[in-house]
Write a protein that holds these residues in place. Sequence first.
Motif, PDB file in Angstrom:
ATOM      1  N   VAL A 158     -50.485 -13.162  -0.802  1.00 42.70           N
ATOM      2  CA  VAL A 158     -49.501 -14.158  -1.233  1.00 42.70           C
ATOM      3  C   VAL A 158     -48.586 -13.630  -2.336  1.00 42.70           C
ATOM      4  CG1 VAL A 158     -50.986 -15.351  -2.924  1.00 42.70           C
ATOM      5  CG2 VAL A 158     -49.150 -16.598  -1.751  1.00 42.70           C
ATOM      6  N   HIS A 159     -49.112 -12.819  -3.242  1.00 42.89           N
ATOM      7  CA  HIS A 159     -48.302 -12.312  -4.363  1.00 42.89           C
ATOM      8  C   HIS A 159     -47.212 -11.357  -3.896  1.00 42.89           C
ATOM      9  CE1 HIS A 159     -50.887 -14.175  -7.351  1.00 42.89           C
ATOM     10  NE2 HIS A 159     -51.901 -13.789  -6.607  1.00 42.89           N
ATOM     11  N   SER A 160     -47.460 -10.635  -2.836  1.00 45.50           N
ATOM     12  CA  SER A 160     -46.458  -9.686  -2.352  1.00 45.50           C
ATOM     13  C   SER A 160     -45.568 -10.268  -1.247  1.00 45.50           C
ATOM     14  CB  SER A 160     -47.128  -8.404  -1.849  1.00 45.50           C
ATOM     15  OG  SER A 160     -47.983  -8.687  -0.758  1.00 45.50           O
ATOM     16  N   MET A 161     -46.020 -11.337  -0.599  1.00 45.28           N
ATOM     17  CA  MET A 161     -45.267 -11.885   0.534  1.00 45.28           C
ATOM     18  C   MET A 161     -44.420 -13.102   0.191  1.00 45.28           C
ATOM     19  SD  MET A 161     -47.998 -11.446   3.630  1.00 45.28           S
ATOM     20  CE  MET A 161     -46.909 -12.228   4.795  1.00 45.28           C
ATOM     21  N   VAL A 162     -44.616 -13.667  -0.988  1.00 49.14           N
ATOM     22  CA  VAL A 162     -43.854 -14.845  -1.385  1.00 49.14           C
ATOM     23  C   VAL A 162     -43.048 -14.531  -2.636  1.00 49.14           C
ATOM     24  CG1 VAL A 162     -43.977 -17.249  -2.154  1.00 49.14           C
ATOM     25  CG2 VAL A 162     -45.536 -16.428  -0.381  1.00 49.14           C
ATOM     26  N   SER A 163     -41.759 -14.732  -2.523  1.00 48.49           N
ATOM     27  CA  SER A 163     -40.872 -14.615  -3.675  1.00 48.49           C
ATOM     28  C   SER A 163     -40.519 -16.022  -4.123  1.00 48.49           C
ATOM     29  CB  SER A 163     -39.587 -13.874  -3.299  1.00 48.49           C
ATOM     30  OG  SER A 163     -39.876 -12.593  -2.808  1.00 48.49           O
ATOM     31  N   TYR A 164     -40.225 -16.169  -5.389  1.00 49.65           N
ATOM     32  CA  TYR A 164     -39.863 -17.487  -5.891  1.00 49.65           C
ATOM     33  C   TYR A 164     -38.855 -17.325  -7.027  1.00 49.65           C
ATOM     34  CZ  TYR A 164     -43.000 -16.384  -9.726  1.00 49.65           C
ATOM     35  OH  TYR A 164     -43.595 -15.780 -10.793  1.00 49.65           O
ATOM     36  N   GLY A 165     -38.166 -18.392  -7.308  1.00 45.32           N
ATOM     37  CA  GLY A 165     -37.210 -18.378  -8.397  1.00 45.32           C
ATOM     38  C   GLY A 165     -36.710 -19.781  -8.658  1.00 45.32           C
ATOM     39  N   ARG A 166     -35.865 -19.895  -9.661  1.00 47.71           N
ATOM     40  CA  ARG A 166     -35.272 -21.182 -10.009  1.00 47.71           C
ATOM     41  C   ARG A 166     -33.768 -21.100  -9.857  1.00 47.71           C
ATOM     42  NH1 ARG A 166     -37.676 -22.333 -15.813  1.00 47.71           N
ATOM     43  NH2 ARG A 166     -36.781 -20.289 -16.015  1.00 47.71           N
ATOM     44  N   CYS A 167     -33.180 -22.206  -9.476  1.00 51.39           N
ATOM     45  CA  CYS A 167     -31.728 -22.291  -9.388  1.00 51.39           C
ATOM     46  C   CYS A 167     -31.310 -23.721  -9.692  1.00 51.39           C
ATOM     47  CB  CYS A 167     -31.225 -21.828  -8.029  1.00 51.39           C
ATOM     48  SG  CYS A 167     -31.802 -22.803  -6.644  1.00 51.39           S
ATOM     49  N   LYS A 168     -30.000 -23.930  -9.795  1.00 53.73           N
ATOM     50  CA  LYS A 168     -29.458 -25.262 -10.070  1.00 53.73           C
ATOM     51  C   LYS A 168     -28.486 -25.618  -8.972  1.00 53.73           C
ATOM     52  CE  LYS A 168     -29.821 -24.732 -15.008  1.00 53.73           C
ATOM     53  NZ  LYS A 168     -29.170 -24.800 -16.292  1.00 53.73           N
ATOM     54  N   GLY A 169     -28.188 -26.912  -8.873  1.00 52.48           N
ATOM     55  CA  GLY A 169     -27.154 -27.340  -7.955  1.00 52.48           C
ATOM     56  C   GLY A 169     -27.666 -28.178  -6.805  1.00 52.48           C
ATOM     57  N   SER A 170     -26.732 -28.513  -5.949  1.00 54.37           N
ATOM     58  CA  SER A 170     -27.034 -29.239  -4.728  1.00 54.37           C
ATOM     59  C   SER A 170     -25.865 -29.029  -3.791  1.00 54.37           C
ATOM     60  CB  SER A 170     -27.243 -30.733  -5.007  1.00 54.37           C
ATOM     61  OG  SER A 170     -26.039 -31.306  -5.470  1.00 54.37           O
ATOM     62  N   GLY A 171     -25.991 -29.527  -2.587  1.00 54.20           N
ATOM     63  CA  GLY A 171     -24.898 -29.461  -1.626  1.00 54.20           C
ATOM     64  C   GLY A 171     -24.397 -28.053  -1.388  1.00 54.20           C
ATOM     65  N   ALA A 172     -23.065 -27.878  -1.436  1.00 57.86           N
ATOM     66  CA  ALA A 172     -22.427 -26.597  -1.114  1.00 57.86           C
ATOM     67  C   ALA A 172     -22.842 -25.499  -2.079  1.00 57.86           C
ATOM     68  CB  ALA A 172     -20.912 -26.755  -1.108  1.00 57.86           C
ATOM     69  N   GLU A 173     -22.974 -25.849  -3.355  1.00 55.98           N
ATOM     70  CA  GLU A 173     -23.361 -24.849  -4.363  1.00 55.98           C
ATOM     71  C   GLU A 173     -24.741 -24.272  -4.059  1.00 55.98           C
ATOM     72  OE1 GLU A 173     -24.128 -24.626  -9.202  1.00 55.98           O
ATOM     73  OE2 GLU A 173     -23.651 -26.536  -8.266  1.00 55.98           O
ATOM     74  N   LEU A 174     -25.690 -25.139  -3.759  1.00 55.21           N
ATOM     75  CA  LEU A 174     -27.043 -24.701  -3.436  1.00 55.21           C
ATOM     76  C   LEU A 174     -27.060 -23.941  -2.114  1.00 55.21           C
ATOM     77  CD1 LEU A 174     -30.043 -24.595  -4.092  1.00 55.21           C
ATOM     78  CD2 LEU A 174     -30.277 -26.847  -3.022  1.00 55.21           C
ATOM     79  N   ALA A 175     -26.338 -24.430  -1.132  1.00 56.81           N
ATOM     80  CA  ALA A 175     -26.279 -23.757   0.172  1.00 56.81           C
ATOM     81  C   ALA A 175     -25.728 -22.340   0.017  1.00 56.81           C
ATOM     82  CB  ALA A 175     -25.423 -24.558   1.144  1.00 56.81           C
ATOM     83  N   ARG A 176     -24.717 -22.174  -0.821  1.00 63.59           N
ATOM     84  CA  ARG A 176     -24.139 -20.852  -1.068  1.00 63.59           C
ATOM     85  C   ARG A 176     -25.173 -19.920  -1.713  1.00 63.59           C
ATOM     86  NH1 ARG A 176     -19.666 -22.779  -2.312  1.00 63.59           N
ATOM     87  NH2 ARG A 176     -20.109 -23.240  -4.488  1.00 63.59           N
ATOM     88  N   SER A 177     -25.897 -20.432  -2.713  1.00 65.81           N
ATOM     89  CA  SER A 177     -26.947 -19.636  -3.367  1.00 65.81           C
ATOM     90  C   SER A 177     -28.026 -19.227  -2.374  1.00 65.81           C
ATOM     91  CB  SER A 177     -27.592 -20.431  -4.507  1.00 65.81           C
ATOM     92  OG  SER A 177     -26.676 -20.692  -5.511  1.00 65.81           O
ATOM     93  N   MET A 178     -28.427 -20.164  -1.522  1.00 65.55           N
ATOM     94  CA  MET A 178     -29.475 -19.878  -0.556  1.00 65.55           C
ATOM     95  C   MET A 178     -28.980 -18.930   0.533  1.00 65.55           C
ATOM     96  SD  MET A 178     -32.264 -21.158  -1.581  1.00 65.55           S
ATOM     97  CE  MET A 178     -31.729 -20.777  -3.238  1.00 65.55           C
ATOM     98  N   SER A 179     -27.705 -18.976   0.842  1.00 64.92           N
ATOM     99  CA  SER A 179     -27.131 -18.038   1.802  1.00 64.92           C
ATOM    100  C   SER A 179     -27.216 -16.620   1.251  1.00 64.92           C
ATOM    101  CB  SER A 179     -25.679 -18.416   2.103  1.00 64.92           C
ATOM    102  OG  SER A 179     -25.098 -17.473   2.973  1.00 64.92           O
ATOM    103  N   ASP A 180     -26.872 -16.460  -0.033  1.00 66.31           N
ATOM    104  CA  ASP A 180     -26.993 -15.151  -0.673  1.00 66.31           C
ATOM    105  C   ASP A 180     -28.442 -14.685  -0.679  1.00 66.31           C
ATOM    106  OD1 ASP A 180     -24.286 -15.252  -1.149  1.00 66.31           O
ATOM    107  OD2 ASP A 180     -24.480 -15.792  -3.273  1.00 66.31           O
ATOM    108  N   LEU A 181     -29.346 -15.615  -0.954  1.00 65.39           N
ATOM    109  CA  LEU A 181     -30.769 -15.286  -0.954  1.00 65.39           C
ATOM    110  C   LEU A 181     -31.221 -14.877   0.436  1.00 65.39           C
ATOM    111  CD1 LEU A 181     -33.492 -15.202  -2.430  1.00 65.39           C
ATOM    112  CD2 LEU A 181     -33.772 -17.602  -1.809  1.00 65.39           C
ATOM    113  N   GLN A 182     -30.742 -15.570   1.462  1.00 63.35           N
ATOM    114  CA  GLN A 182     -31.120 -15.245   2.841  1.00 63.35           C
ATOM    115  C   GLN A 182     -30.688 -13.839   3.209  1.00 63.35           C
ATOM    116  OE1 GLN A 182     -33.043 -17.270   4.613  1.00 63.35           O
ATOM    117  NE2 GLN A 182     -33.192 -15.724   6.199  1.00 63.35           N
TER     118      GLN A 182
END
Length: 136
Positions: free
Chosen positions: A100-124
């Motif tokens: 689990v420690h090597s296969m799961v990444s985690y982090g914190r972010c802010k926002g919702s809607g388009a802002e969050l979708a954009r951040s998650m797109s970069d993460l993807q």
Amino acid sequence: MGDEPFEDETREPDPDVLSFFKTKLHKLSGYEDFLWIEKDHLPVFADFIFSFKAKKLFCYMDLRDGQACLKATYSVSSVKKSPEILYFVRDQGFLSSDSVHSMVSYGRCKGSGAELARSMSDLQVMVKRREMSPAL
């Protein structure tokens, strides 16, 4: 057995794997252990742990009747505006207390809607690159 991934969304997660996630929830401002509601949160986290389809999980604090509550969802679009969102991204494969420690990444972010979708797109994009990289 073949090389097909096995999914079992009815099993109880390994307590050490579940503990990994519960510990990380403390990174959310305002989260306390009493906010974990077994009947609401265990099925969501179990799906994330055992399913090869659920690659991202978003957690945030929400107010319900003036009370803080923990929300967990797979969908970026269902995340309400929140000052802070904790996300988990998993690699394909079986999550165990050893992996689990090597296969799961985690982090914190802010926002919702388009802002969050954009951040998650970069993460993807970063996750895809990691998946395509040869194993070290």
